[in-house]
Write a protein that holds these residues in place. Structure first.
Motif, PDB file in Angstrom:
ATOM      1  N   TRP A 173     104.185   8.008 -29.933  1.00  0.00           N
ATOM      2  CA  TRP A 173     104.704   8.819 -28.977  1.00  0.00           C
ATOM      3  C   TRP A 173     103.990  10.302 -29.177  1.00  0.00           C
ATOM      4  O   TRP A 173     104.184  11.138 -28.371  1.00  0.00           O
ATOM      5  CB  TRP A 173     106.372   8.819 -29.125  1.00  0.00           C
ATOM      6  CG  TRP A 173     106.851   7.366 -28.621  1.00  0.00           C
ATOM      7  CD1 TRP A 173     107.399   6.603 -29.361  1.00  0.00           C
ATOM      8  CD2 TRP A 173     106.971   7.124 -27.195  1.00  0.00           C
ATOM      9  NE1 TRP A 173     107.778   5.396 -28.699  1.00  0.00           N
ATOM     10  CE2 TRP A 173     107.524   5.652 -27.340  1.00  0.00           C
ATOM     11  CE3 TRP A 173     106.455   7.600 -26.111  1.00  0.00           C
ATOM     12  CZ2 TRP A 173     107.461   5.092 -26.259  1.00  0.00           C
ATOM     13  CZ3 TRP A 173     106.511   6.841 -24.779  1.00  0.00           C
ATOM     14  CH2 TRP A 173     107.135   5.536 -25.045  1.00  0.00           C
ATOM     15  N   SER A 182     109.095  12.059 -29.335  1.00  0.00           N
ATOM     16  CA  SER A 182     110.002  11.106 -29.026  1.00  0.00           C
ATOM     17  C   SER A 182     111.119  11.561 -28.298  1.00  0.00           C
ATOM     18  O   SER A 182     111.642  11.170 -27.307  1.00  0.00           O
ATOM     19  CB  SER A 182     110.312  10.383 -30.198  1.00  0.00           C
ATOM     20  OG  SER A 182     109.122   9.701 -30.771  1.00  0.00           O
ATOM     21  N   SER A 205     104.422   2.051 -32.313  1.00  0.00           N
ATOM     22  CA  SER A 205     104.343   3.160 -30.970  1.00  0.00           C
ATOM     23  C   SER A 205     103.509   4.183 -31.363  1.00  0.00           C
ATOM     24  O   SER A 205     102.985   4.430 -32.679  1.00  0.00           O
ATOM     25  CB  SER A 205     105.696   3.431 -30.959  1.00  0.00           C
ATOM     26  OG  SER A 205     106.198   4.030 -31.720  1.00  0.00           O
ATOM     27  N   LEU A 241     109.281  -0.469 -27.830  1.00  0.00           N
ATOM     28  CA  LEU A 241     108.665   0.627 -28.521  1.00  0.00           C
ATOM     29  C   LEU A 241     109.183   1.959 -28.411  1.00  0.00           C
ATOM     30  O   LEU A 241     108.732   2.859 -29.167  1.00  0.00           O
ATOM     31  CB  LEU A 241     106.827   0.788 -28.210  1.00  0.00           C
ATOM     32  CG  LEU A 241     106.147  -0.484 -28.474  1.00  0.00           C
ATOM     33  CD1 LEU A 241     104.617  -0.389 -27.903  1.00  0.00           C
ATOM     34  CD2 LEU A 241     106.137  -0.749 -30.027  1.00  0.00           C
ATOM     35  N   GLY A 242     109.935   2.112 -27.399  1.00  0.00           N
ATOM     36  CA  GLY A 242     110.678   3.090 -27.061  1.00  0.00           C
ATOM     37  C   GLY A 242     112.252   3.138 -27.233  1.00  0.00           C
ATOM     38  O   GLY A 242     112.694   2.549 -28.092  1.00  0.00           O
ATOM     39  N   GLN A 287     109.833   1.512 -23.281  1.00  0.00           N
ATOM     40  CA  GLN A 287     108.451   0.837 -23.141  1.00  0.00           C
ATOM     41  C   GLN A 287     109.002  -0.605 -23.743  1.00  0.00           C
ATOM     42  O   GLN A 287     108.849  -0.717 -25.003  1.00  0.00           O
ATOM     43  CB  GLN A 287     107.643   1.554 -23.832  1.00  0.00           C
ATOM     44  CG  GLN A 287     105.977   0.795 -23.792  1.00  0.00           C
ATOM     45  CD  GLN A 287     104.847   1.655 -24.484  1.00  0.00           C
ATOM     46  OE1 GLN A 287     104.976   2.649 -24.931  1.00  0.00           O
ATOM     47  NE2 GLN A 287     103.813   1.092 -24.349  1.00  0.00           N
ATOM     48  N   ASP A 292     108.260   7.008 -34.561  1.00  0.00           N
ATOM     49  CA  ASP A 292     107.493   5.653 -34.303  1.00  0.00           C
ATOM     50  C   ASP A 292     108.157   4.631 -34.962  1.00  0.00           C
ATOM     51  O   ASP A 292     108.749   4.671 -36.432  1.00  0.00           O
ATOM     52  CB  ASP A 292     106.083   5.780 -34.703  1.00  0.00           C
ATOM     53  CG  ASP A 292     105.243   6.754 -33.767  1.00  0.00           C
ATOM     54  OD1 ASP A 292     105.599   6.649 -32.753  1.00  0.00           O
ATOM     55  OD2 ASP A 292     104.069   7.591 -34.224  1.00  0.00           O
ATOM     56  N   GLU A 296      99.465   7.339 -36.468  1.00  0.00           N
ATOM     57  CA  GLU A 296      98.866   7.091 -35.086  1.00  0.00           C
ATOM     58  C   GLU A 296      97.468   7.012 -34.884  1.00  0.00           C
ATOM     59  O   GLU A 296      96.747   6.514 -34.104  1.00  0.00           O
ATOM     60  CB  GLU A 296      99.435   7.860 -34.196  1.00  0.00           C
ATOM     61  CG  GLU A 296     101.023   7.852 -33.909  1.00  0.00           C
ATOM     62  CD  GLU A 296     101.517   8.667 -32.669  1.00  0.00           C
ATOM     63  OE1 GLU A 296     100.769   9.583 -32.121  1.00  0.00           O
ATOM     64  OE2 GLU A 296     102.858   8.846 -32.921  1.00  0.00           O
ATOM     65  N   ARG A 305     109.899   7.091 -21.573  1.00  0.00           N
ATOM     66  CA  ARG A 305     110.029   6.937 -22.787  1.00  0.00           C
ATOM     67  C   ARG A 305     110.597   5.338 -23.066  1.00  0.00           C
ATOM     68  O   ARG A 305     111.030   5.026 -24.370  1.00  0.00           O
ATOM     69  CB  ARG A 305     110.580   7.923 -23.644  1.00  0.00           C
ATOM     70  CG  ARG A 305     109.691   9.006 -24.033  1.00  0.00           C
ATOM     71  CD  ARG A 305     110.319  10.202 -24.453  1.00  0.00           C
ATOM     72  NE  ARG A 305     110.855  11.078 -23.389  1.00  0.00           N
ATOM     73  CZ  ARG A 305     111.354  12.290 -23.373  1.00  0.00           C
ATOM     74  NH1 ARG A 305     111.616  12.768 -24.660  1.00  0.00           N
ATOM     75  NH2 ARG A 305     111.729  12.985 -22.277  1.00  0.00           N
TER      76      ARG A 305
END
Length: 584
Positions: free
Chosen positions: A471, A480, A469, A75-76, A65, A365, A436, A63
């Motif tokens: 996740w 997440s 993101s 992103l993470g 990124q 996110d 998403e 996680r």
């Protein structure tokens, strides 16, 4: 099932047999995130020579990124939370990763962690900015009540039925009553403050990675422990921490694009003549021999040593079968929730299944929007969205078509010399999953309309670029990070972390993960660790569990993930240290 290959070293291979006789176990680590890499590195540094890391995706980091465009965007994982004794901070500092970090990138507030310069601009859906004094008054009140939520666990305060043991329900009602009882505020001011409650709770939901803060346990909330010190970011990318961990691991140890289908454990006791799966064919999986090389081909590869059966068999999605003495599982709680029934054979013990169900994990996110020029003033460090019609709302759930209402606001990335003119938005829960499923164009359009509406500026252009993101929909994460859901407690974290199979000694001598502090690696010696697998006993610790969700005090953090990996490696290190001392 399909024909599967075996990766077992030959039972007649003198080197393989010799390693096993000397107590050299084969350890398979599932997942190359911070927990998995920390576990593998700790084992290798202590002399374990047969370690394999299986990573489902095409890259390491889990996680974490970091995306490199003109600069690095996360992103993470983004922040190093606290510096005093934090192993992530120590690793970053020792390698000069924080040298570019400025004072403006340290956390001094709970809303924006990107900059301490300027103020958060609270805007209503009517395009009005809430006066600074109203924001400060509300913030003081909210933080006072927030601090009260910590006391139920820390001071053993009883939770009354009205709160429903929910952080959100307790906070909403307590703040709401204080606002309504304030004799000095006008009705208009009270209504603004009541609407701000929902915005603050949305932020809290994002920080907890819950669908709603109403789902977070009040009685357990205070157990999460913050490491003292400033919050830091790594300008070159959090992935640099991952790369530093991986530097101590030989490249052939890590196998990418290797998702696991099932872990068949307790094979030795149930099937003394071989594993549950009947391997076919001659595997060509390479394992470290302990001399830096690889096992050579052997016509007997694929057979099993009937005198020393492997207790665990890892079945991969590509149908390869890898036998092992121990498996360290670092997959996310989201994956466990989705796949635990098919991922383990035999089934997990009832209490571990119950812990998986009770603990929570949600999706948080990020939405990065890059603009040609800033439309916000230099004094503004964030834009926070307050919907005035939510003043009396008692829910943080929206229908799919209104998913955008869960966006709590946008932080201004700082400094602009590094990031350009970029806003970072936050959304969590089921609404994040709806986001998403939308394409970039649709999300960019909706975010632009929201910014126009809340700022009252209809001329804000669409962003030149969007990055976000996903996740929740990622099949290798399904969320997440974890939280203690209503009905769960830190005891569930302990149950999730407990190795399999259970023994009487493991039930009474299991070391609590809360005892593990930064800088302390090895656990105390337990009776179960004196079991010698070469003498016919059931091999202990066949399946071990790590990852942020397994750390009772530091769940949801990168340092919790790293420490949990070290914790599980330490169990094996101590176990085999005892065996070495016993001799043949």
């Amino acid at each position: 099932m399909q024909s599967c290959e075996s990766s077992g070293d030959s039972a007649d291979d003198p080197l393989s047999r010799g390693l096993r006789r000397r107590g050299q176990p084969r350890v398979v680590v599932i997942g190359a995130g911070l927990a998995g890499l920390a576990a593998a590195r700790a084992l290798l540094e202590q002399g374990f020579t047969d370690v394999t890391v299986l990573e489902a995706s095409s890259h390491i980091g889990g996680r974490v990124q970091s995306v490199r465009l003109d600069t690095t965007f996360e992103l993470g994982a983004t922040w190093i939370h606290g510096s005093h004794g934090n192993p992530i901070y120590q690793l970053a500092e020792a390698n000069g990763l924080l040298e570019e970090t400025t004072d403006g990138e340290r956390s001094v507030g709970r809303i924006s962690l990107y900059s301490k310069n300027g103020v958060a601009c609270y805007l209503t859906n009517r395009g009005c900015r809430i006066p600074k004094d109203v924001v400060e008054e509300f913030s003081d009140l909210y933080n006072e009540v927030y601090n009260m939520t910590q006391e139920f666990f820390r001071h053993g305060k009883p939770v009354n039925a009205e709160s429903q043991n929910s952080v959100g329900v307790f906070t909403r009602e307590k703040v709401r009553n204080r606002i309504r009882d304030d004799p000095d505020d006008t009705e208009a001011t009270k209504r603004l403050k009541l609407a701000m409650i929902q915005q603050y709770l949305k932020v809290e939901s994002c920080e907890s990675s819950s669908h709603s803060i109403d789902e977070v346990s009040l009685s357990a909330f205070g157990e999460w422990t913050e490491i003292p010190g400033a919050h830091h970011i790594i300008p070159s990318g959090f992935m640099r921490v991952v790369e530093l961990l991986a530097e101590g691991i030989p490249p052939h140890v890590i196998q990418l694009g290797k998702p696991v289908r099932c872990i068949h454990w307790d094979q030795a006791s149930a099937h003394p003549r071989g594993p549950e799966i009947e391997p076919r064919g001659e595997g060509d999986h390479n394992h470290d021999t302990g001399e830096g090389g690889q096992s050579g081909e052997n016509p007997q590869q694929g057979r099993w040593d009937e005198d020393e059966p492997w207790p665990v068999v890892v079945e991969c999605e590509d149908c390869e079968v890898i036998p092992a003495d121990h498996v360290i599982v670092t997959v996310s709680l989201g994956v466990l929730k989705r796949q635990y029934t098919s991922f383990f054979r035999p089934c997990l013990p009832t209490e571990k299944v119950a812990a998986i169900h009770r603990l929570g994990i949600g999706t948080t996110d990020k939405i990065f929007l890059e603009f040609e020029e800033p439309f916000w003033g230099p004094e503004c460090n964030s834009l926070q969205f307050v919907w005035e019609d939510e003043a009396e709302s008692c829910t943080l759930t929206y229908p799919p078509e209104l998913w955008y209402r869960k966006i709590c606001g946008f932080d201004v990335l700082y400094p602009p010399e590094r990031y350009g003119h970029v806003l970072s938005g936050w959304i969590c829960g089921e609404e994040a999953l709806v986001m998403e499923r939308c394409d970039d164009e649709a999300v960019a359009e909706i975010c632009t309309e929201m910014l126009r509406q809340f700022t009252g500026n209809p001329n804000i252009p669409k962003p030149r670029r969007i990055l976000r993101s996903a996740w929740g929909s990622n099949p290798y994460f399904r969320g997440s990070y974890s939280y203690t859901q209503v009905g769960s407690s830190g005891a569930d974290v302990e149950k999730l972390a407990k190795p399999l199979p259970y023994t009487e000694s493991s039930k009474t001598a299991h070391r609590s993960s809360t005892e593990q502090q930064p800088g302390h690696l090895l656990p105390s010696k337990c009776p179960e660790q004196s079991l010698d697998p070469s003498r016919g006993s059931i091999k202990p610790m066949q399946v071990l569990f790590s990852g942020e969700a397994t750390h009772r005090k530091y769940y949801s953090t990168t340092h919790g993930a790293l420490l949990s990996g070290q914790r599980e490696a330490a169990r094996l290190i101590e176990m085999y240290r005892d065996l070495f001392q016993q001799g043949p």
